[in-house]
Design a protein around this motif. Structure first.
Motif, PDB file in Angstrom:
ATOM      1  N   ASN A 186      -2.551  -2.796 -10.809  1.00 26.18           N
ATOM      2  CA  ASN A 186      -1.581  -2.676  -9.709  1.00 26.18           C
ATOM      3  C   ASN A 186      -1.550  -3.963  -8.881  1.00 26.18           C
ATOM      4  OD1 ASN A 186      -1.379  -0.023 -10.562  1.00 26.18           O
ATOM      5  ND2 ASN A 186      -2.437   0.862  -8.807  1.00 26.18           N
ATOM      6  N   MET A 232       1.604  -8.643 -18.185  1.00 27.31           N
ATOM      7  CA  MET A 232       0.741  -8.573 -16.994  1.00 27.31           C
ATOM      8  C   MET A 232      -0.257  -9.725 -16.995  1.00 27.31           C
ATOM      9  SD  MET A 232      -2.074  -5.699 -15.855  1.00 27.31           S
ATOM     10  CE  MET A 232      -0.933  -4.384 -15.450  1.00 27.31           C
ATOM     11  N   LYS A 273       1.236 -13.107 -16.362  1.00 27.73           N
ATOM     12  CA  LYS A 273       1.475 -13.296 -14.935  1.00 27.73           C
ATOM     13  C   LYS A 273       0.163 -13.583 -14.199  1.00 27.73           C
ATOM     14  CE  LYS A 273       3.269 -11.060 -10.792  1.00 27.73           C
ATOM     15  NZ  LYS A 273       4.335 -10.260 -10.207  1.00 27.73           N
ATOM     16  N   GLY A 305       7.676  -8.934  -4.843  1.00 26.80           N
ATOM     17  CA  GLY A 305       7.573  -7.479  -4.831  1.00 26.80           C
ATOM     18  C   GLY A 305       8.494  -6.871  -3.784  1.00 26.80           C
ATOM     19  N   SER A 314       7.528  -4.215  -1.145  1.00 25.46           N
ATOM     20  CA  SER A 314       7.050  -3.862   0.200  1.00 25.46           C
ATOM     21  C   SER A 314       6.887  -5.060   1.115  1.00 25.46           C
ATOM     22  CB  SER A 314       5.702  -3.137   0.109  1.00 25.46           C
ATOM     23  OG  SER A 314       5.826  -1.992  -0.685  1.00 25.46           O
ATOM     24  N   ALA A 315       6.604  -6.220   0.519  1.00 29.34           N
ATOM     25  CA  ALA A 315       6.356  -7.409   1.341  1.00 29.34           C
ATOM     26  C   ALA A 315       7.635  -7.899   2.020  1.00 29.34           C
ATOM     27  CB  ALA A 315       5.766  -8.524   0.479  1.00 29.34           C
ATOM     28  N   SER A 371       0.972  -4.630   0.143  1.00 30.36           N
ATOM     29  CA  SER A 371       1.919  -5.127   1.152  1.00 30.36           C
ATOM     30  C   SER A 371       2.452  -4.031   2.058  1.00 30.36           C
ATOM     31  CB  SER A 371       3.106  -5.805   0.469  1.00 30.36           C
ATOM     32  OG  SER A 371       2.660  -6.852  -0.334  1.00 30.36           O
ATOM     33  N   ALA A 372       2.497  -2.800   1.535  1.00 33.60           N
ATOM     34  CA  ALA A 372       3.071  -1.711   2.324  1.00 33.60           C
ATOM     35  C   ALA A 372       2.175  -1.330   3.502  1.00 33.60           C
ATOM     36  CB  ALA A 372       3.308  -0.489   1.429  1.00 33.60           C
ATOM     37  N   GLU A 413       1.326  -6.847  -8.204  1.00 32.14           N
ATOM     38  CA  GLU A 413       1.862  -6.963  -6.846  1.00 32.14           C
ATOM     39  C   GLU A 413       1.475  -8.285  -6.193  1.00 32.14           C
ATOM     40  OE1 GLU A 413       0.732  -3.964  -3.935  1.00 32.14           O
ATOM     41  OE2 GLU A 413       1.932  -4.965  -2.408  1.00 32.14           O
ATOM     42  N   LEU A 427       4.369  -0.496 -11.086  1.00 37.98           N
ATOM     43  CA  LEU A 427       3.023  -0.378 -10.516  1.00 37.98           C
ATOM     44  C   LEU A 427       3.051  -0.400  -8.997  1.00 37.98           C
ATOM     45  CD1 LEU A 427       0.567  -2.213 -12.870  1.00 37.98           C
ATOM     46  CD2 LEU A 427       1.501   0.077 -12.952  1.00 37.98           C
ATOM     47  N   GLU A 428       4.024  -1.104  -8.429  1.00 37.14           N
ATOM     48  CA  GLU A 428       4.053  -1.155  -6.963  1.00 37.14           C
ATOM     49  C   GLU A 428       4.686   0.101  -6.359  1.00 37.14           C
ATOM     50  OE1 GLU A 428       6.144  -4.444  -5.062  1.00 37.14           O
ATOM     51  OE2 GLU A 428       5.668  -3.608  -3.083  1.00 37.14           O
ATOM     52  N   ASN A 463       4.887   5.455  -7.261  1.00 35.85           N
ATOM     53  CA  ASN A 463       4.371   6.566  -6.447  1.00 35.85           C
ATOM     54  C   ASN A 463       5.053   6.668  -5.095  1.00 35.85           C
ATOM     55  OD1 ASN A 463       2.564   7.069  -8.410  1.00 35.85           O
ATOM     56  ND2 ASN A 463       0.820   6.123  -7.380  1.00 35.85           N
ATOM     57  N   GLN A 464       5.896   5.691  -4.758  1.00 41.21           N
ATOM     58  CA  GLN A 464       6.440   5.635  -3.404  1.00 41.21           C
ATOM     59  C   GLN A 464       7.846   6.229  -3.302  1.00 41.21           C
ATOM     60  OE1 GLN A 464       4.107   4.746  -1.267  1.00 41.21           O
ATOM     61  NE2 GLN A 464       2.886   4.347  -3.086  1.00 41.21           N
ATOM     62  N   ASN A 468       6.496  -4.742 -12.752  1.00 38.54           N
ATOM     63  CA  ASN A 468       6.022  -4.996 -11.384  1.00 38.54           C
ATOM     64  C   ASN A 468       6.352  -3.821 -10.468  1.00 38.54           C
ATOM     65  OD1 ASN A 468       5.425  -7.534 -12.389  1.00 38.54           O
ATOM     66  ND2 ASN A 468       7.063  -8.601 -11.295  1.00 38.54           N
ATOM     67  N   GLU A 506      -4.999   1.963  -3.352  1.00 34.95           N
ATOM     68  CA  GLU A 506      -4.751   2.631  -4.632  1.00 34.95           C
ATOM     69  C   GLU A 506      -3.459   3.438  -4.603  1.00 34.95           C
ATOM     70  OE1 GLU A 506      -8.428   4.799  -5.896  1.00 34.95           O
ATOM     71  OE2 GLU A 506      -8.036   3.617  -7.703  1.00 34.95           O
ATOM     72  N   GLU A 507      -3.225   4.106  -3.458  1.00 37.81           N
ATOM     73  CA  GLU A 507      -2.056   4.987  -3.387  1.00 37.81           C
ATOM     74  C   GLU A 507      -0.765   4.225  -3.137  1.00 37.81           C
ATOM     75  OE1 GLU A 507      -2.730   8.099  -0.480  1.00 37.81           O
ATOM     76  OE2 GLU A 507      -4.623   8.564  -1.479  1.00 37.81           O
ATOM     77  N   ARG A 508      -0.832   3.178  -2.302  1.00 36.68           N
ATOM     78  CA  ARG A 508       0.415   2.573  -1.848  1.00 36.68           C
ATOM     79  C   ARG A 508       0.517   1.073  -2.027  1.00 36.68           C
ATOM     80  NH1 ARG A 508       0.739   4.521   3.882  1.00 36.68           N
ATOM     81  NH2 ARG A 508       2.356   2.943   3.865  1.00 36.68           N
TER      82      ARG A 508
END
Lengths: 205, 205
Positions: free
Chosen positions: B114, A175, A178, A23, A25-26, B25-26, B118, A117-118, A121-122, A114, B20-22
């Motif tokens: 999600n 999904m 996975k 992913g 963010s990790a 990992s973030a 992730e 969904l991750e 929103n960011q 992937n 839920e929002e982010r």
């Protein structure tokens, strides 16, 4: 110059496999550079940010996948029956995920799903890019569904909506492939596609 | 004691909305504690790790969602027709996502979906828990599909596989509702469900 552009490609390749495996963010830029075997300082020579690298990875992956999809879905590719081409798209998707699983021990899923969904929103830039990619996928499937409908192979009337549902079913089953680390989860794709398109009985066998 | 257990609940609630929002990992433990309004030291009094909090969030969310699904899908709930109960499940899912979007400006999607994309390759504990949840969802849908089949409302023979496909279609469409920040993406769920189950014509209208 040779070495420099080589470093850019190494970063792109490392980003591609790391984003697929773990992913967005990790990961940190330092880790991507370590995996690429390039000094951290050179990252920002090629990419403004980790987000810029993610966009480049997405673009490169889509360019490749679009070539594949075009080859499989176009009538020039061999199969003249539109539904046969859709069937081949699912078979090749399953084969690709199986090959990936054999390579790294786990089903990595769909990079675009992937990241949707991750990250959708960011960052708006990534969201927009992923929307464009799925729009293009739906358009490609729609073209084949329209062909099938014009031949009387399927009964569906709103071909765009049907194409969206076929792509959604694909993402949903990927999904689960996975999550359960099992590409066998993809086996109902073809019969589900026929059901979603209202295929005539001859195709349902 | 009163204050202490209150802090535990605040951490759980903050974890729930932040995951839920982010995503997972973030987030760092410090940020979760800041959002919860509790000192960072108290986190580890309640949770061994961020992963332990994620599992607690998943469990709490599923306990709640299972109650909802049981209420909607059980014959005692009001609708005696099994397919009507499935239809209500989709309607309530859409209503829930719409309410969330009105609250925070964006469709948050399905927490389980999600985290599946992730994290399922990252931690076996989370993967196993999410598998159990989706297994339970499929079992609940299967029970309703079996009822519908026994009444002759649907023609599908492998009800377990059909239930998996219905849940996959739901996850796929929720993915697109999130990506396009548009709950209207969920509107084909009902007709797709009927198609996937091979519903008799009377239900397809």
């Amino acid at each position: 110059m040779g070495r420099t552009s080589d470093a850019g490609e190494k970063i792109l390749a490392a980003g591609r496999s790391l984003f697929e495996e773990r992913g967005y963010s990790a990961l940190g830029v330092a880790e991507i550079c370590r995996a690429a075997g390039v000094p951290k300082g050179s990252f920002y020579y090629f990419y403004e940010s980790k987000e810029a690298l993610a966009l480049a990875v997405v673009d490169e992956h889509w360019a490749e996948q679009r070539r594949e999809w075009t080859r499989v879905l176009s009538a020039a590719g061999g199969d003249t029956e539109p539904l046969e081409r859709l069937r081949r798209l699912f078979e090749e998707t399953e084969a690709g995920l199986r090959a990936g699983q054999q390579g790294c021990g786990t089903v990595l899923g769909c990079l675009f799903g992937n990241l949707s969904l991750e990250m959708s929103n960011q960052t708006e830039a990534v969201r927009t890019r992923l929307q464009e990619i799925f729009d293009a996928q739906v358009e490609m499937v729609d073209a084949v569904v329209t062909e099938a409908r014009d031949r009387g192979d399927v009964t569906v009337t709103d071909t765009r909506e049907a194409a969206r549902s076929v792509v959604a079913q694909l993402e949903g089953q990927v999904m689960f492939a996975k999550l359960y680390n099992n590409t066998g989860r993809l086996s109902p794709l073809w019969s589900n596609c026929l059901a979603l398109l209202g295929a005539r009985a001859a195709h349902s066998v």
